[in-house]
Design a protein around this motif. Structure first.
Motif, PDB file in Angstrom:
ATOM      1  N   LYS A 132     -23.177  61.115 -20.744  1.00 51.60           N
ATOM      2  CA  LYS A 132     -24.197  61.210 -21.784  1.00 51.60           C
ATOM      3  C   LYS A 132     -23.310  61.198 -23.184  1.00 51.60           C
ATOM      4  CE  LYS A 132     -27.838  63.929 -19.632  1.00 51.60           C
ATOM      5  NZ  LYS A 132     -26.948  64.521 -18.135  1.00 51.60           N
ATOM      6  N   LYS A 133     -22.345  61.609 -23.326  1.00 50.68           N
ATOM      7  CA  LYS A 133     -21.640  61.755 -24.589  1.00 50.68           C
ATOM      8  C   LYS A 133     -21.463  60.351 -25.068  1.00 50.68           C
ATOM      9  CE  LYS A 133     -17.549  63.485 -23.074  1.00 50.68           C
ATOM     10  NZ  LYS A 133     -16.285  63.778 -23.010  1.00 50.68           N
ATOM     11  N   GLN A 134     -21.243  59.431 -24.302  1.00 47.86           N
ATOM     12  CA  GLN A 134     -20.922  57.980 -24.740  1.00 47.86           C
ATOM     13  C   GLN A 134     -22.178  57.120 -24.975  1.00 47.86           C
ATOM     14  OE1 GLN A 134     -17.806  57.604 -21.909  1.00 47.86           O
ATOM     15  NE2 GLN A 134     -16.311  56.663 -23.397  1.00 47.86           N
ATOM     16  N   GLY A 135     -23.302  57.586 -24.354  1.00 47.66           N
ATOM     17  CA  GLY A 135     -24.503  56.893 -24.520  1.00 47.66           C
ATOM     18  C   GLY A 135     -24.727  55.476 -23.567  1.00 47.66           C
ATOM     19  N   LYS A 136     -25.727  54.720 -23.977  1.00 46.09           N
ATOM     20  CA  LYS A 136     -26.040  53.545 -22.896  1.00 46.09           C
ATOM     21  C   LYS A 136     -25.414  52.356 -23.532  1.00 46.09           C
ATOM     22  CE  LYS A 136     -29.745  51.301 -20.930  1.00 46.09           C
ATOM     23  NZ  LYS A 136     -29.369  49.884 -21.309  1.00 46.09           N
ATOM     24  N   ALA A 137     -24.581  51.381 -22.971  1.00 45.40           N
ATOM     25  CA  ALA A 137     -24.242  50.171 -23.766  1.00 45.40           C
ATOM     26  C   ALA A 137     -25.252  49.297 -23.891  1.00 45.40           C
ATOM     27  CB  ALA A 137     -23.311  49.658 -22.634  1.00 45.40           C
ATOM     28  N   LYS A 138     -25.063  48.576 -24.966  1.00 44.64           N
ATOM     29  CA  LYS A 138     -26.162  47.711 -25.325  1.00 44.64           C
ATOM     30  C   LYS A 138     -26.006  46.254 -24.955  1.00 44.64           C
ATOM     31  CE  LYS A 138     -29.222  49.863 -28.586  1.00 44.64           C
ATOM     32  NZ  LYS A 138     -28.971  51.351 -27.902  1.00 44.64           N
ATOM     33  N   LEU A 139     -26.752  45.763 -23.838  1.00 47.71           N
ATOM     34  CA  LEU A 139     -26.634  44.412 -23.333  1.00 47.71           C
ATOM     35  C   LEU A 139     -28.008  43.777 -23.908  1.00 47.71           C
ATOM     36  CD1 LEU A 139     -25.303  44.846 -19.601  1.00 47.71           C
ATOM     37  CD2 LEU A 139     -24.066  44.690 -21.790  1.00 47.71           C
ATOM     38  N   THR A 140     -27.633  42.879 -24.869  1.00 45.45           N
ATOM     39  CA  THR A 140     -28.937  42.166 -25.242  1.00 45.45           C
ATOM     40  C   THR A 140     -28.917  40.721 -24.644  1.00 45.45           C
ATOM     41  OG1 THR A 140     -28.371  43.129 -27.255  1.00 45.45           O
ATOM     42  CG2 THR A 140     -30.272  41.535 -27.329  1.00 45.45           C
ATOM     43  N   PRO A 141     -29.787  40.436 -23.652  1.00 50.80           N
ATOM     44  CA  PRO A 141     -29.808  39.182 -23.152  1.00 50.80           C
ATOM     45  C   PRO A 141     -30.107  37.809 -24.274  1.00 50.80           C
ATOM     46  CG  PRO A 141     -31.074  40.562 -22.034  1.00 50.80           C
ATOM     47  CD  PRO A 141     -30.978  41.473 -23.276  1.00 50.80           C
ATOM     48  N   LEU A 142     -29.620  36.911 -24.188  1.00 54.01           N
ATOM     49  CA  LEU A 142     -29.673  36.023 -25.028  1.00 54.01           C
ATOM     50  C   LEU A 142     -30.081  34.763 -24.465  1.00 54.01           C
ATOM     51  CD1 LEU A 142     -26.855  36.505 -27.775  1.00 54.01           C
ATOM     52  CD2 LEU A 142     -29.513  36.891 -28.021  1.00 54.01           C
ATOM     53  N   GLU A 143     -30.922  33.466 -24.919  1.00 55.74           N
ATOM     54  CA  GLU A 143     -31.185  32.197 -24.460  1.00 55.74           C
ATOM     55  C   GLU A 143     -30.385  31.468 -25.135  1.00 55.74           C
ATOM     56  OE1 GLU A 143     -33.184  32.178 -21.822  1.00 55.74           O
ATOM     57  OE2 GLU A 143     -33.614  34.262 -21.632  1.00 55.74           O
ATOM     58  N   GLY A 144     -30.325  29.913 -24.545  1.00 53.82           N
ATOM     59  CA  GLY A 144     -29.652  29.258 -25.140  1.00 53.82           C
ATOM     60  C   GLY A 144     -28.956  28.005 -24.397  1.00 53.82           C
ATOM     61  N   GLU A 145     -28.294  27.225 -25.148  1.00 48.86           N
ATOM     62  CA  GLU A 145     -27.622  25.808 -24.453  1.00 48.86           C
ATOM     63  C   GLU A 145     -26.495  26.391 -23.784  1.00 48.86           C
ATOM     64  OE1 GLU A 145     -25.060  22.396 -25.838  1.00 48.86           O
ATOM     65  OE2 GLU A 145     -25.877  23.735 -27.392  1.00 48.86           O
ATOM     66  N   TYR A 146     -25.895  27.307 -24.257  1.00 49.25           N
ATOM     67  CA  TYR A 146     -24.664  27.822 -23.835  1.00 49.25           C
ATOM     68  C   TYR A 146     -24.553  28.216 -22.147  1.00 49.25           C
ATOM     69  CZ  TYR A 146     -26.967  32.222 -24.323  1.00 49.25           C
ATOM     70  OH  TYR A 146     -28.190  33.028 -24.353  1.00 49.25           O
ATOM     71  N   LYS A 147     -25.908  28.352 -22.006  1.00 48.79           N
ATOM     72  CA  LYS A 147     -25.877  28.604 -20.541  1.00 48.79           C
ATOM     73  C   LYS A 147     -25.404  27.605 -19.592  1.00 48.79           C
ATOM     74  CE  LYS A 147     -29.482  32.233 -20.077  1.00 48.79           C
ATOM     75  NZ  LYS A 147     -30.703  32.600 -19.570  1.00 48.79           N
ATOM     76  N   ASN A 148     -25.466  26.365 -19.939  1.00 50.02           N
ATOM     77  CA  ASN A 148     -25.371  25.259 -19.556  1.00 50.02           C
ATOM     78  C   ASN A 148     -23.738  25.197 -19.184  1.00 50.02           C
ATOM     79  OD1 ASN A 148     -27.797  24.518 -18.952  1.00 50.02           O
ATOM     80  ND2 ASN A 148     -27.735  23.325 -20.859  1.00 50.02           N
ATOM     81  N   TYR A 149     -22.907  26.269 -19.693  1.00 50.04           N
ATOM     82  CA  TYR A 149     -21.463  26.114 -19.934  1.00 50.04           C
ATOM     83  C   TYR A 149     -21.009  26.600 -18.402  1.00 50.04           C
ATOM     84  CZ  TYR A 149     -21.404  25.154 -24.773  1.00 50.04           C
ATOM     85  OH  TYR A 149     -21.827  24.371 -26.077  1.00 50.04           O
ATOM     86  N   LEU A 150     -21.942  27.373 -17.702  1.00 52.30           N
ATOM     87  CA  LEU A 150     -21.603  27.866 -16.478  1.00 52.30           C
ATOM     88  C   LEU A 150     -22.327  27.267 -15.409  1.00 52.30           C
ATOM     89  CD1 LEU A 150     -21.648  31.817 -17.018  1.00 52.30           C
ATOM     90  CD2 LEU A 150     -19.605  30.229 -17.320  1.00 52.30           C
ATOM     91  N   THR A 151     -21.759  27.042 -14.050  1.00 47.68           N
ATOM     92  CA  THR A 151     -22.464  26.692 -13.210  1.00 47.68           C
ATOM     93  C   THR A 151     -23.117  27.790 -12.541  1.00 47.68           C
ATOM     94  OG1 THR A 151     -20.651  27.077 -11.767  1.00 47.68           O
ATOM     95  CG2 THR A 151     -20.924  24.806 -12.437  1.00 47.68           C
ATOM     96  N   ASP A 152     -24.115  27.650 -11.628  1.00 52.77           N
ATOM     97  CA  ASP A 152     -25.298  28.754 -11.388  1.00 52.77           C
ATOM     98  C   ASP A 152     -25.167  29.830 -12.216  1.00 52.77           C
ATOM     99  OD1 ASP A 152     -24.884  27.818  -8.682  1.00 52.77           O
ATOM    100  OD2 ASP A 152     -22.899  28.841  -8.075  1.00 52.77           O
ATOM    101  N   ASN A 153     -25.661  29.369 -13.461  1.00 50.91           N
ATOM    102  CA  ASN A 153     -25.962  30.213 -14.424  1.00 50.91           C
ATOM    103  C   ASN A 153     -26.901  31.258 -14.344  1.00 50.91           C
ATOM    104  OD1 ASN A 153     -28.177  28.668 -15.225  1.00 50.91           O
ATOM    105  ND2 ASN A 153     -26.882  27.578 -16.564  1.00 50.91           N
ATOM    106  N   GLU A 154     -28.032  31.079 -13.325  1.00 51.97           N
ATOM    107  CA  GLU A 154     -28.932  31.914 -13.075  1.00 51.97           C
ATOM    108  C   GLU A 154     -28.466  33.368 -12.691  1.00 51.97           C
ATOM    109  OE1 GLU A 154     -28.582  29.110 -11.283  1.00 51.97           O
ATOM    110  OE2 GLU A 154     -27.953  29.897  -9.596  1.00 51.97           O
ATOM    111  N   LYS A 155     -27.257  33.363 -12.235  1.00 57.48           N
ATOM    112  CA  LYS A 155     -26.625  34.422 -11.463  1.00 57.48           C
ATOM    113  C   LYS A 155     -25.902  35.502 -12.535  1.00 57.48           C
ATOM    114  CE  LYS A 155     -24.967  32.520  -7.057  1.00 57.48           C
ATOM    115  NZ  LYS A 155     -23.899  32.165  -6.312  1.00 57.48           N
ATOM    116  N   TYR A 156     -26.206  35.049 -13.834  1.00 53.28           N
ATOM    117  CA  TYR A 156     -25.298  35.737 -14.991  1.00 53.28           C
ATOM    118  C   TYR A 156     -26.270  36.378 -15.582  1.00 53.28           C
ATOM    119  CZ  TYR A 156     -21.205  33.613 -13.084  1.00 53.28           C
ATOM    120  OH  TYR A 156     -19.961  33.153 -12.316  1.00 53.28           O
ATOM    121  N   THR A 157     -25.762  37.317 -16.559  1.00 63.90           N
ATOM    122  CA  THR A 157     -26.376  38.073 -17.562  1.00 63.90           C
ATOM    123  C   THR A 157     -25.590  37.703 -18.833  1.00 63.90           C
ATOM    124  OG1 THR A 157     -27.478  39.934 -16.339  1.00 63.90           O
ATOM    125  CG2 THR A 157     -27.287  40.105 -18.600  1.00 63.90           C
ATOM    126  N   PHE A 158     -26.405  37.082 -20.011  1.00 62.73           N
ATOM    127  CA  PHE A 158     -25.627  36.642 -21.006  1.00 62.73           C
ATOM    128  C   PHE A 158     -25.837  37.687 -21.990  1.00 62.73           C
ATOM    129  CE2 PHE A 158     -26.158  33.029 -18.334  1.00 62.73           C
ATOM    130  CZ  PHE A 158     -25.042  32.343 -18.565  1.00 62.73           C
TER     131      PHE A 158
END
Ligand SMILES: C[S@@+](CC[C@H](N)C(=O)[O-])C[C@H]1O[C@@H](n2cnc3c(N)ncnc32)[C@H](O)[C@@H]1O
Length: 461
Positions: free
Chosen positions: A305-331
């Motif tokens: 609780k002291k440190q709170g929730k980490a913020k993961l803001t998913p983003l969309e874009g061409e950079y996803k093509n830089y990875l194979t199987d990119n549907e398996k990742y959170t960006f």
């Protein structure tokens, strides 16, 4: 080699009539061994193999690894052969289960990079090192190995203990008195004393006790040292079993490997001794924590609780093509830098971020500067890199060495923009080609600093 008198008094009775062959082995040259990363380099060479590790090989002599570009691609890791025995625990006890593993004392990363190659892609490895400067070296080696399901942290064991029952497997490759390193590192002889052995034994118990709650009931503790004495080895293993509650587990080993059994109490523990096995001194034991296997899913979202929730803001874009199987990742993005982490473990990632000091995690894809997206070295090294998303240039050894020295390059025949440099079929890094020259994007901290380039450093593969 001149051994401390107290060491002789302590160790001679353990070895009995093997003492002379043991001391003779200490005067021989340390063997050099490497472990291939088969995901990057699959054609294993015809060299003498390390019997207990299928990707481990001995080299006839020690080359200058610094001047072999393959070393910098993460195609292999220079690792002491006895240490590769850790892989047997994963082969025999973890197999293909999905696990959360903690490597508590991980720098420079020999065992972590090995473990990363053995666990399933849905599994998670937290590779921790308490000393900050060493955590950076660890992160560099983890990055070069290319596995995306690894998080590098920089914490004291007492910070990790409160992550109650989070891990299925914990490796404690403990800081020790280093008797097994006498041949390889003469400084270990100078630092050795009876007092230091005692201090190490006490510190090891403190480290184990501090992290113990983070291992789930029924989970596996791998305890290893690179020393021979029974205080840091057998006695500590007995103490874990009796005081913390754990069963000492056996491993199947081939008699041909010449591994020495326990020096005391006839327990299933494993000593590597230099006159019996081709490697340095090493000790390993496996323990299963007592208690019922609880459902670990409840820990996936529990936060400090002291440190709170980490913020993961998913983003969309061409950079996803830089990875194979990119549907398996959170960006996600942090301060204009873009990262990817395997989605299957994203809750666990958030949990870890809220408890521990992160050094690196997953894949650091690139940085946004104005309209530009600057790809990072972590992307070039990643096993998930989609090479077809970039213009590729195959380079020779001299160009590779010059690149690794972070010198400016010229690729006038190639298109402008980001180029992925490939050495012997494996990505080495990026440059930005601006026509008359190409800006070198190799990380400054990783560059080869030595001006010397041995002419006779023939490739061994
Ligand atoms: C034997 S080395 C680890 C080698 C590593 N596992 C590998 O295979 O490359 C032990 C590590 O423990 C770290 N260490 C030292 N004191 C420690 C402590 N009090 N708690 C946890 N780790 C410690 C050292 O910095 C060192 O990196």
């Amino acid at each position: 080699m001149i051994l401390p008198e107290d060491f002789i008094q302590k160790t001679k009775p353990l070895l009995g009539d093997q003492w002379v062959s043991f001391t003779e082995a200490l005067n021989e040259v340390s063997p050099t061994s490497i472990r291939f990363n088969k995901q990057k380099y699959s054609k294993l060479p015809e060299m003498e193999s390390v019997p207990w590790c299928e990707n481990g090989f001995y080299l006839p002599q020690r080359p200058s690894f610094t001047f072999d570009p393959l070393f910098h691609t993460g195609a292999y890791y220079v690792q002491e052969a006895s240490s590769m025995f850790v892989g047997q625990v994963f082969k025999q006890y973890v197999k293909d289960q999905t696990v959360r593993v903690l490597d508590l004392c991980a720098a420079p990363g020999g065992k972590s990079t090995h473990i990363a190659s053995l666990i399933s892609e849905d599994s998670l490895l937290v590779s921790n090192e308490v000393i900050r400067s060493r955590a950076n070296i660890l992160s560099e080696n983890i990055t070069k190995s290319g596995y995306p399901n690894v998080i590098v942290t920089n914490n004291d064991p007492s910070d990790i203990g409160p992550m109650e029952s989070f891990f299925d497997v914990i490796l404690i490759d403990a800081p020790c008195s280093g008797e097994g390193m006498f041949r390889k590192d003469p400084q270990a002889i100078e630092e050795w004393s009876l007092g230091n052995v005692q201090l190490c034994e006490e510190r090891q118990r403190r480290i184990i006790a501090d992290v113990w709650d983070a291992l789930r009931p029924g989970g596996i503790l791998i305890y290893s040292t690179c020393t021979y004495n029974t205080g840091e080895n057998e006695h500590n293993v007995q103490w874990i079993s009796d005081s913390l509650g754990a069963e000492i587990l056996p491993l199947e080993v081939s008699p041909d490997w010449n591994i020495h059994p326990s020096f005391e109490n006839n327990m299933p523990v494993y000593h590597f001794l230099p006159h019996l096995t081709k490697g340095e001194g090493f000790f390993l034991a496996i323990l299963r924590k007592s208690g019922e296997h609880s459902d670990k899913s409840e820990h996936s979202g529990k936060r400090n609780k002291k440190q709170g929730k980490a913020k993961l803001t998913p983003l969309e874009g061409e950079y996803k093509n830089y990875l194979t199987d990119n549907e398996k990742y959170t960006f996600f993005e942090k301060s204009s830098s873009w990262f990817a982490f395997p989605s299957v473990n994203i809750k666990q990632f958030e949990y870890i971020v809220s408890h521990l000091r992160l050094v690196s995690a997953g894949i650091y894809l690139g940085e946004i500067k104005g309209k530009d997206f600057i790809p990072q070295q972590s992307l070039a090294m990643s096993l998930a890199l989609n090479t077809s998303a970039f213009e590729i240039v195959d380079i020779d050894k001299n160009t590779a060495i010059s690149y690794l020295r972070k010198e400016a390059q010229t690729f006038s025949e190639s298109p402008r923009g980001y180029l992925l440099l490939i050495y012997k079929g494996i990505p080495l890094g990026f440059v930005k080609n601006i026509g008359n020259r190409a800006n070198n994007l190799y990380p400054n901290e990783w560059r080869i600093r030595s001006g010397y380039n041995p002419e006779d450093n023939q490739p061994f593969i």
